[in-house]
Write a protein that holds these residues in place. Structure first.
Motif, mmCIF file in Angstrom:
data_model
loop_
_atom_site.group_PDB
_atom_site.id
_atom_site.type_symbol
_atom_site.label_atom_id
_atom_site.label_comp_id
_atom_site.label_asym_id
_atom_site.label_seq_id
_atom_site.Cartn_x
_atom_site.Cartn_y
_atom_site.Cartn_z
ATOM 1 N N VAL A 16 0.391 -0.616 0.299
ATOM 2 C CA VAL A 16 0.264 -0.018 0.122
ATOM 3 C C VAL A 16 0.784 1.087 -0.261
ATOM 4 O O VAL A 16 2.076 1.501 0.542
ATOM 5 C CB VAL A 16 -0.623 0.073 1.333
ATOM 6 N N GLN A 17 0.316 2.282 -1.134
ATOM 7 C CA GLN A 17 1.598 3.329 -0.842
ATOM 8 C C GLN A 17 0.090 4.742 -0.408
ATOM 9 O O GLN A 17 -0.892 4.588 -0.881
ATOM 10 C CB GLN A 17 1.751 3.892 -1.742
ATOM 11 N N PHE A 18 1.409 5.476 0.851
ATOM 12 C CA PHE A 18 0.081 6.604 1.467
ATOM 13 C C PHE A 18 0.616 8.192 0.957
ATOM 14 O O PHE A 18 1.992 8.416 0.196
ATOM 15 C CB PHE A 18 0.006 6.682 2.501
ATOM 16 N N THR A 19 -0.587 8.652 -0.431
ATOM 17 C CA THR A 19 -0.100 9.822 -1.167
ATOM 18 C C THR A 19 -0.349 10.844 -0.621
ATOM 19 O O THR A 19 -1.826 11.238 0.116
ATOM 20 C CB THR A 19 -0.576 9.332 -2.214
ATOM 21 N N ASP A 20 0.169 12.434 -0.384
ATOM 22 C CA ASP A 20 0.110 13.160 0.841
ATOM 23 C C ASP A 20 -0.978 13.796 -0.326
ATOM 24 O O ASP A 20 -0.398 14.057 -2.034
ATOM 25 C CB ASP A 20 0.944 14.110 0.792
ATOM 26 N N ALA A 21 -2.139 13.709 -0.501
ATOM 27 C CA ALA A 21 -3.282 14.682 -1.378
ATOM 28 C C ALA A 21 -3.804 15.764 -0.378
ATOM 29 O O ALA A 21 -5.290 16.126 -1.327
ATOM 30 C CB ALA A 21 -4.442 13.397 -0.879
#
Length: 531
Positions: A16-21
């Motif tokens: 899983v990747q956490f993206t700065d949204a």
């Protein structure tokens, strides 16, 4: 056939990747700690945030708590309210919401206090806490004066729970220390320049328990036995540690023994923290505890406790042995080693990869900008930590495997989770001290199947606080509070890997009613009303 199988395995193996949204979602909140060189204690503490479904449409909205300048400097700092646009973005609707006020705010909690179908807000502040009734259409009315709540201490975290099971949401407020600008104590890291003091320099303030009597709150702190004058509390977890059907309280204290208040089921509580083994660290020391959460992370049927502590103290992971005792497993696990130098504020359990096992998140950041001058291995800004649950009480540090954005150091305080874009997986929001908030979008967790439950009580309190959903060996309880000065969305999200159909879902309501759902499809969001 063989090619398809290999492709499937490759996809499943991708982390899983956490993206700065943050920017893409339209979030532009910046916390103001009021720092002006005086190094006053409250400047290090704020502030919290919340994922709250303010309009009841099933899409989590956002509340940010703000502090302010100590003296006017030509700028205005208010709390912030963001409406979820249901397309991955938010709109700032603070102006005219009733939350556009200037106070030195710290914490936030929410619940439907009047059972009208709308979640109401409680905000802790140095000038005195505020209770806001949700009027609908993103409007909140300050009803503190009429509510009977008078908490003018150094309020930190707060949590709603129906401790007496009368169908109304009661309130516990954690208070910190007796600090005033006039009584500020001078402290120093190196004996020369002023630094921020630790709480040992000040006396504690007892927490407050308010019983919801229907339209008004009654202070029952002393009668209930939860008014310890030595407490310096920063975090609250509401959970039923002994599985007797009544909600208990864990209170995380900073440099004082933690409290585990057992609900005696007669309106009173007994502190059993010392005999339970959760008051101190393994070596008998009261640590600098901040945030806290509780969940059954190993399928044992018992809820365990997670505590965020000061740097050089590591996280606490207290395993509920089921006989009234807890054992801290962190010192002998990767959790202890990886978190030793971090100063953890917001902490929580959540199943970020939807494999059915709750994982651990910690939001970190020190209180001293120049801490590295006296402790070279400790930094002011610190990246968050993520520990993947591998089963059988084993956790692996995957903090550096979930995206570059996740490794950016922060001065984090409040931290919460929710599925804000309704794609099934859980996203993370962090409020940074004297800095910009960060929204991490979870990209890839929904490769696994899930079901989200949003419960509404009828005979029980409308927010369904204390309700439990059981699916096989997994179970979750609806709860307020946890983390640090913050509250996550109260929808319950379960992960199931590849399972497409759930034969049985059981719901235990606080009223004692039991409800069974059969053949529930995964990959959906369900609104369930108490029968």
């Amino acid at each position: 056939m063989r090619i398809v199988l290999l492709l499937s395995l490759s996809l499943a193996a991708q982390p899983v990747q956490f993206t700065d949204a943050t920017a893409a979602a339209g979030i532009a909140f910046t916390h103001n700690a009021g720092k002006a060189g005086k190094r006053w204690l409250p400047e290090t503490m704020g502030a919290g945030c919340a994922f709250i479904d303010a309009d009841g449409d099933g899409w989590p909205d956002i509340v940010f708590v703000n502090s302010r300048d100590w003296t006017p400097r030509g700028r205005r700092s208010t709390h912030a309210l963001y409406r979820n646009n249901r397309n991955g973005t938010f709109t700032d609707v603070t102006r005219g919401s009733g939350l556009d006020v200037e106070v030195y705010g710290l914490g936030v909690a929410f619940a439907d206090i009047d059972n009208d179908g709308r979640d109401d807000l409680y905000i802790t502040a140095l000038e005195g806490d505020r209770l806001y009734r949700n009027e609908g259409n993103f409007k909140f009315k300050d009803i503190t004066a009429a509510s009977g709540i008078v908490n003018k201490g150094f309020g930190s975290s707060a949590a709603f729970f129906d401790y007496d099971k009368d169908g109304r949401a009661d309130l516990f407020v954690a208070n910190y220390v007796q600090w005033t600008a006039q009584g500020d104590v001078r402290c120093s890291l190196d004996g020369s320049q002023k630094s921020y003091c630790t709480p040992e320099s000040y006396k504690g303030i007892p927490g407050k328990l308010y019983r919801n009597a229907g339209g008004r709150f009654e202070d029952v702190t002393l009668k209930a036995g939860v008014g310890d004058p030595g407490s310096k509390a920063l975090g609250i977890a509401v959970f039923d540690f002994n599985n007797d059907g009544y909600s208990d309280l864990f209170v995380a204290n900073d440099t004082q023994p933690n409290k585990l208040y057992r609900n005696n089921r007669n309106g009173t509580f007994t502190d059993v923290a010392v005999q339970a083994g959760v008051a101190f660290s393994e070596d008998g020391v009261a640590r600098g505890a901040m945030g806290v959460d509780a969940i059954d992370h190993d399928g044992s049927g018992r809820a365990h406790i997670l505590v965020g502590n000061f740097s050089n103290q590591m996280l606490g992971l207290y395993h509920n042995e089921g006989n009234g005792l807890f054992v801290d497993e962190a010192p002998r696990s990767p959790i202890g080693r990886a978190s030793l130098l971090s100063l953890a504020f917001g902490v929580f359990f959540f199943d970020y990869d939807l494999d059915g096992r709750p994982d651990i998140f910690a939001a970190n950041g020190h209180i001293e900008e120049d801490i590295g001058r006296v402790q070279p291995k400790v930094t002011f800004q610190q990246p968050p930590l993520l520990f993947r649950n591998e089963g059988k009480s084993r956790f692996a540090d995957v903090s550096k495997q979930v995206g570059l954005a996740f490794t950016r150091p922060l001065v984090a305080r409040g931290a919460v989770y929710a599925d804000y874009d309704r794609d099934g997986d859980l996203d993370v929001l962090i409020s940074n001290n004297n800095g910009r908030a960060v929204l991490y979008r979870n990209d890839g967790g929904n490769r696994n199947n899930y079901v989200s439950f949003r419960l509404k009580g009828t005979t029980s309190n409308r927010s369904a606080l204390g309700a439990i959903v059981r699916i096989g060996s997994q179970w979750r309880a609806v709860h307020s509070g946890s983390s640090y000065c913050s509250q996550s969305d109260i929808a319950l999200v379960f992960g199931f890997g590849s399972e497409a159909l759930l034969p049985k879902v059981e719901i235990e309501w606080p009223s004692g009613k039991r409800q069974t759902l059969t053949n529930v499809r995964t990959r959906q969001h369900l609104d369930i009303r108490e029968p």
